[in-house]
Design a protein around this motif. Structure first.
Motif, PDB file in Angstrom:
ATOM      1  N   MET A   1       0.831  -1.202   0.000  1.00 13.63           N
ATOM      2  CA  MET A   1       0.000   0.000   0.000  1.00 13.63           C
ATOM      3  C   MET A   1       0.868   1.257   0.000  1.00 13.63           C
ATOM      4  SD  MET A   1      -1.267   0.352   3.928  1.00 13.63           S
ATOM      5  CE  MET A   1      -0.986   2.116   3.940  1.00 13.63           C
ATOM      6  N   THR A   2       0.231   2.384  -0.166  1.00 11.08           N
ATOM      7  CA  THR A   2       0.945   3.647  -0.269  1.00 11.08           C
ATOM      8  C   THR A   2       1.348   4.162   1.112  1.00 11.08           C
ATOM      9  OG1 THR A   2      -0.356   4.179  -2.203  1.00 11.08           O
ATOM     10  CG2 THR A   2       0.776   5.989  -1.137  1.00 11.08           C
ATOM     11  N   THR A   3       2.582   4.560   1.240  1.00 12.97           N
ATOM     12  CA  THR A   3       3.064   5.137   2.485  1.00 12.97           C
ATOM     13  C   THR A   3       3.528   6.560   2.215  1.00 12.97           C
ATOM     14  OG1 THR A   3       5.381   4.549   2.194  1.00 12.97           O
ATOM     15  CG2 THR A   3       3.934   2.846   3.078  1.00 12.97           C
ATOM     16  N   PRO A   4       3.703   7.344   3.264  1.00  6.11           N
ATOM     17  CA  PRO A   4       4.143   8.728   3.026  1.00  6.11           C
ATOM     18  C   PRO A   4       5.549   8.815   2.444  1.00  6.11           C
ATOM     19  CG  PRO A   4       3.764   8.297   5.385  1.00  6.11           C
ATOM     20  CD  PRO A   4       3.347   7.085   4.654  1.00  6.11           C
ATOM     21  N   ASP A   5       6.287   7.714   2.449  1.00  3.35           N
ATOM     22  CA  ASP A   5       7.636   7.746   1.881  1.00  3.35           C
ATOM     23  C   ASP A   5       7.602   7.786   0.368  1.00  3.35           C
ATOM     24  OD1 ASP A   5       8.668   6.900   4.566  1.00  3.35           O
ATOM     25  OD2 ASP A   5       7.585   5.100   4.010  1.00  3.35           O
ATOM     26  N   ASP A   6       6.481   7.411  -0.220  1.00  6.54           N
ATOM     27  CA  ASP A   6       6.423   7.227  -1.659  1.00  6.54           C
ATOM     28  C   ASP A   6       6.777   8.488  -2.421  1.00  6.54           C
ATOM     29  OD1 ASP A   6       3.701   4.826  -1.951  1.00  6.54           O
ATOM     30  OD2 ASP A   6       5.775   4.651  -1.327  1.00  6.54           O
ATOM     31  N   ALA A   7       7.351   8.296  -3.588  1.00  6.73           N
ATOM     32  CA  ALA A   7       7.641   9.420  -4.481  1.00  6.73           C
ATOM     33  C   ALA A   7       7.348   8.914  -5.878  1.00  6.73           C
ATOM     34  CB  ALA A   7       9.074   9.863  -4.339  1.00  6.73           C
ATOM     35  N   GLN A   8       6.054   8.636  -6.123  1.00  5.34           N
ATOM     36  CA  GLN A   8       5.683   8.001  -7.389  1.00  5.34           C
ATOM     37  C   GLN A   8       5.477   9.005  -8.515  1.00  5.34           C
ATOM     38  OE1 GLN A   8       2.393   5.343  -6.809  1.00  5.34           O
ATOM     39  NE2 GLN A   8       3.244   4.474  -4.952  1.00  5.34           N
ATOM     40  N   SER A   9       5.513  10.275  -8.174  1.00  7.54           N
ATOM     41  CA  SER A   9       5.316  11.275  -9.210  1.00  7.54           C
ATOM     42  C   SER A   9       6.488  11.238 -10.180  1.00  7.54           C
ATOM     43  CB  SER A   9       5.209  12.642  -8.562  1.00  7.54           C
ATOM     44  OG  SER A   9       5.238  13.641  -9.524  1.00  7.54           O
ATOM     45  N   PRO A  10       6.205  11.332 -11.496  1.00  6.47           N
ATOM     46  CA  PRO A  10       7.261  11.164 -12.483  1.00  6.47           C
ATOM     47  C   PRO A  10       8.418  12.155 -12.316  1.00  6.47           C
ATOM     48  CG  PRO A  10       5.123  11.711 -13.513  1.00  6.47           C
ATOM     49  CD  PRO A  10       4.879  11.463 -12.093  1.00  6.47           C
TER      50      PRO A  10
ATOM     51  N   GLY B  39      -1.167  -8.321   2.978  1.00  2.00           N
ATOM     52  CA  GLY B  39      -0.297  -7.402   2.253  1.00  2.00           C
ATOM     53  C   GLY B  39       1.028  -7.270   2.983  1.00  2.00           C
ATOM     54  N   GLY B  40       1.365  -8.287   3.689  1.00  2.00           N
ATOM     55  CA  GLY B  40       2.546  -8.256   4.544  1.00  2.00           C
ATOM     56  C   GLY B  40       3.853  -8.351   3.778  1.00  2.00           C
ATOM     57  N   THR B  41       3.773  -8.533   2.476  1.00  4.01           N
ATOM     58  CA  THR B  41       5.007  -8.566   1.684  1.00  4.01           C
ATOM     59  C   THR B  41       5.360  -7.172   1.153  1.00  4.01           C
ATOM     60  OG1 THR B  41       3.778  -9.126  -0.311  1.00  4.01           O
ATOM     61  CG2 THR B  41       4.598 -10.964   0.997  1.00  4.01           C
ATOM     62  N   GLY B  42       4.468  -6.208   1.319  1.00  2.00           N
ATOM     63  CA  GLY B  42       4.775  -4.832   0.926  1.00  2.00           C
ATOM     64  C   GLY B  42       5.605  -4.134   2.002  1.00  2.00           C
ATOM     65  N   ASP B  43       6.068  -2.929   1.684  1.00  2.00           N
ATOM     66  CA  ASP B  43       6.950  -2.205   2.608  1.00  2.00           C
ATOM     67  C   ASP B  43       6.281  -1.925   3.947  1.00  2.00           C
ATOM     68  OD1 ASP B  43       9.179  -2.115   1.050  1.00  2.00           O
ATOM     69  OD2 ASP B  43       8.695  -0.186   0.131  1.00  2.00           O
ATOM     70  N   GLN B  44       5.061  -1.408   3.884  1.00  2.00           N
ATOM     71  CA  GLN B  44       4.332  -1.051   5.105  1.00  2.00           C
ATOM     72  C   GLN B  44       4.038  -2.313   5.914  1.00  2.00           C
ATOM     73  OE1 GLN B  44       3.581   1.844   6.287  1.00  2.00           O
ATOM     74  NE2 GLN B  44       1.563   1.902   7.210  1.00  2.00           N
ATOM     75  N   GLY B  45       3.596  -3.351   5.238  1.00  2.00           N
ATOM     76  CA  GLY B  45       3.255  -4.598   5.902  1.00  2.00           C
ATOM     77  C   GLY B  45       4.459  -5.227   6.582  1.00  2.00           C
ATOM     78  N   ARG B  46       5.583  -5.273   5.852  1.00  2.00           N
ATOM     79  CA  ARG B  46       6.792  -5.841   6.451  1.00  2.00           C
ATOM     80  C   ARG B  46       7.255  -5.000   7.636  1.00  2.00           C
ATOM     81  NH1 ARG B  46      11.085  -5.746   2.790  1.00  2.00           N
ATOM     82  NH2 ARG B  46       9.738  -4.838   1.204  1.00  2.00           N
ATOM     83  N   GLY B  47       7.158  -3.684   7.489  1.00  2.00           N
ATOM     84  CA  GLY B  47       7.564  -2.794   8.582  1.00  2.00           C
ATOM     85  C   GLY B  47       6.733  -3.024   9.836  1.00  2.00           C
ATOM     86  N   LEU B  48       5.414  -3.124   9.658  1.00  2.00           N
ATOM     87  CA  LEU B  48       4.541  -3.369  10.812  1.00  2.00           C
ATOM     88  C   LEU B  48       4.800  -4.753  11.408  1.00  2.00           C
ATOM     89  CD1 LEU B  48       1.182  -1.806   9.549  1.00  2.00           C
ATOM     90  CD2 LEU B  48       2.530  -1.038  11.512  1.00  2.00           C
ATOM     91  N   ALA B 169       7.254   3.650   6.182  1.00  2.00           N
ATOM     92  CA  ALA B 169       7.733   2.275   6.055  1.00  2.00           C
ATOM     93  C   ALA B 169       9.256   2.224   6.174  1.00  2.00           C
ATOM     94  CB  ALA B 169       7.281   1.684   4.723  1.00  2.00           C
ATOM     95  N   VAL B 170       9.904   3.314   5.785  1.00  2.00           N
ATOM     96  CA  VAL B 170      11.368   3.388   5.905  1.00  2.00           C
ATOM     97  C   VAL B 170      11.774   3.303   7.374  1.00  2.00           C
ATOM     98  CG1 VAL B 170      13.385   4.857   5.535  1.00  2.00           C
ATOM     99  CG2 VAL B 170      11.615   4.692   3.765  1.00  2.00           C
ATOM    100  N   LEU B 171      11.132   4.100   8.214  1.00  2.00           N
ATOM    101  CA  LEU B 171      11.459   4.073   9.647  1.00  2.00           C
ATOM    102  C   LEU B 171      11.072   2.734  10.265  1.00  2.00           C
ATOM    103  CD1 LEU B 171      10.396   7.636  10.922  1.00  2.00           C
ATOM    104  CD2 LEU B 171      12.598   6.886  10.000  1.00  2.00           C
ATOM    105  N   LEU B 172       9.891   2.222   9.914  1.00  2.00           N
ATOM    106  CA  LEU B 172       9.426   0.963  10.505  1.00  2.00           C
ATOM    107  C   LEU B 172      10.417  -0.171  10.254  1.00  2.00           C
ATOM    108  CD1 LEU B 172       5.600   0.788   9.595  1.00  2.00           C
ATOM    109  CD2 LEU B 172       6.597   1.257  11.846  1.00  2.00           C
ATOM    110  N   GLN B 173      10.996  -0.178   9.058  1.00  2.00           N
ATOM    111  CA  GLN B 173      11.856  -1.301   8.674  1.00  2.00           C
ATOM    112  C   GLN B 173      13.307  -1.146   9.105  1.00  2.00           C
ATOM    113  OE1 GLN B 173      10.728  -3.233   4.660  1.00  2.00           O
ATOM    114  NE2 GLN B 173      10.188  -1.083   4.397  1.00  2.00           N
ATOM    115  N   ASP B 174      13.677   0.034   9.589  1.00  2.00           N
ATOM    116  CA  ASP B 174      15.079   0.302   9.904  1.00  2.00           C
ATOM    117  C   ASP B 174      15.421  -0.191  11.314  1.00  2.00           C
ATOM    118  OD1 ASP B 174      17.566   1.321  10.477  1.00  2.00           O
ATOM    119  OD2 ASP B 174      17.155   3.315   9.668  1.00  2.00           O
ATOM    120  N   PRO B 175      16.224  -1.242  11.421  1.00  2.00           N
ATOM    121  CA  PRO B 175      16.523  -1.791  12.752  1.00  2.00           C
ATOM    122  C   PRO B 175      17.332  -0.830  13.627  1.00  2.00           C
ATOM    123  CG  PRO B 175      17.865  -2.868  11.063  1.00  2.00           C
ATOM    124  CD  PRO B 175      16.900  -1.974  10.345  1.00  2.00           C
TER     125      PRO B 175
END
Lengths: 246, 246
Positions: A1-10, B39-48, B169-175
């Motif tokens: 899913m979309t997170t605030p980290d995303d930067a999908q804009s071209p 959706g646990g294979t996505g960034d947000q899901g894995r982070g959570l 998701a970046v912060l969630l996944q960063d050990p």
């Protein structure tokens, strides 16, 4: 899913590079600007007038009837800080920055009538279109997308921004409260304008103005007040919002 | 204009009185609950999944294909904490709390297919329906009002809540990051359910779960991610939100 980290804009990379060149906290000096508050006789308007005047800004309260505005400005808490009252048209004409703090019901009509006086002015819309029923508050979606976008549509010759949505009028008006523990989300299309509103927010001790996107993303900021009402009821609080990591 | 202090609802006084009886921070012990992440294979899901497993919860990652979920769970960061992978149906069946972290595109289809497995379960929707164009992110309004309300409509026998929308998701996944400096807005209809989700959020160091209203006010919470994306771009940050005065 979309997170605030995303930067999908071209062209996100291009914009990120351009942004690198400027410190987002390098904001203009706004101490000399005259601040007008349309709807300045309401709780939110009086609270903002008080805080800006206390911070040293020249403040003019606007109302439909000059006498009502003058009566509000005559309150010792405001008059001692040099706050003046005027009808909306004079308030708009004499101010550099015009804060729109009128009830949602009168929003369109008030702004339509002031199109000429607001030409070229920096307009800061802080109106939250909400409805209430027995379950509490809920968001109302204006046809234009948001109150701010309605203002922009009605005032094509003004510089329309949106900010100051989430503030507690109780805290703003309480002279015992020295600092307001909240950030202010600032939205707009032109960086020069949002920078200026951010600088204005930062004049109030405790507050920061944080850029939070374009006007097309104003609806969720406006209607988040419904959520803050739920927070305030549950926790018996005057909740604000702090943006972390900035 | 309307401020968050308002209490215009006719029976606000009655509700305020009832709320007095309970400390909003008196939350249940959720340490024994199994947490599933669709959706646990996505960034947000894995982070959570990582954060909840690190906090001591039993966590199961779900995906359409069991192999994909098992491969994600085999990552040493997750497998060392006992995280398992399963197909969505098994994930839902074996979990007490099911977090929905799938892409918005697959949201309705995924939930429809799991109606039976999710019967009676506490479902936590954290999906943000957003679109992107050259100007950045913008809110998409689902027909049902929000992703959370869509989930509630599709899962009439589940206990649907909404939370965890604004997390990086970046912060969630960063050990290397020990604490996540943000509050989590929790929405739902039944206090027993939102209390439980709040308690779950509080399992992650730095986080608090804050009740923020009913599902009909979920749209603005979901779409505020568009604003946080603007914040993150302007300030090169991983912004979170702290609710002040609670």
């Amino acid at each position: 899913m979309t997170t605030p980290d995303d930067a999908q804009s071209p062209n996100a990379a291009t914009r990120a590079k351009a942004a690198l060149k400027r410190d987002p906290w390098d904001l203009p000096d706004v101490s000399g600007l005259v601040v007008g508050v349309l709807g300045g006789t309401g709780d939110q308007g009086r609270g903002l007038a008080y805080r800006f005047a206390k911070a040293g800004q020249k403040v003019i309260i606007g109302s439909r009837a000059a006498e009502r505005a003058q009566a509000a400005a005559a309150d010792p808490q405001l008059s001692s800080l040099g706050v003046e009252g005027a009808d909306n048209a004079e308030c708009a004409r004499r101010s550099d920055v015009v804060i729109v703090a009128v009830p949602w019901d009168g929003h369109a009509k008030t702004l339509e009538a002031l199109r000429e006086e607001l030409t070229g002015k920096l307009v800061v819309d802080c109106v939250n279109p909400l409805g209430f029923d027995r379950k509490g508050a809920f968001a109302i979606k204006p046809e234009e997308g948001s109150a701010a976008e309605q203002a922009a549509a009605l005032l094509p010759e003004s510089r329309v921004t949106a900010a100051f949505h989430h503030l507690s009028a109780v805290l703003l008006q309480d002279p015992e409260i020295a600092e307001i523990d909240t950030d202010v989300m600032v939205l707009g299309e032109a960086r020069a304008d949002t920078d200026l509103v951010q600088a204005l927010a930062a004049r109030i001790p405790g507050m920061r103005g944080v850029f939070a996107g374009r006007l097309r993303n104003a609806h969720q900021v406006e209607s988040l007040v419904a959520n803050l009402i739920s927070v305030n009821r549950r926790y018996k609080a005057h909740a604000g919002l702090r943006v972390t990591d900035v």
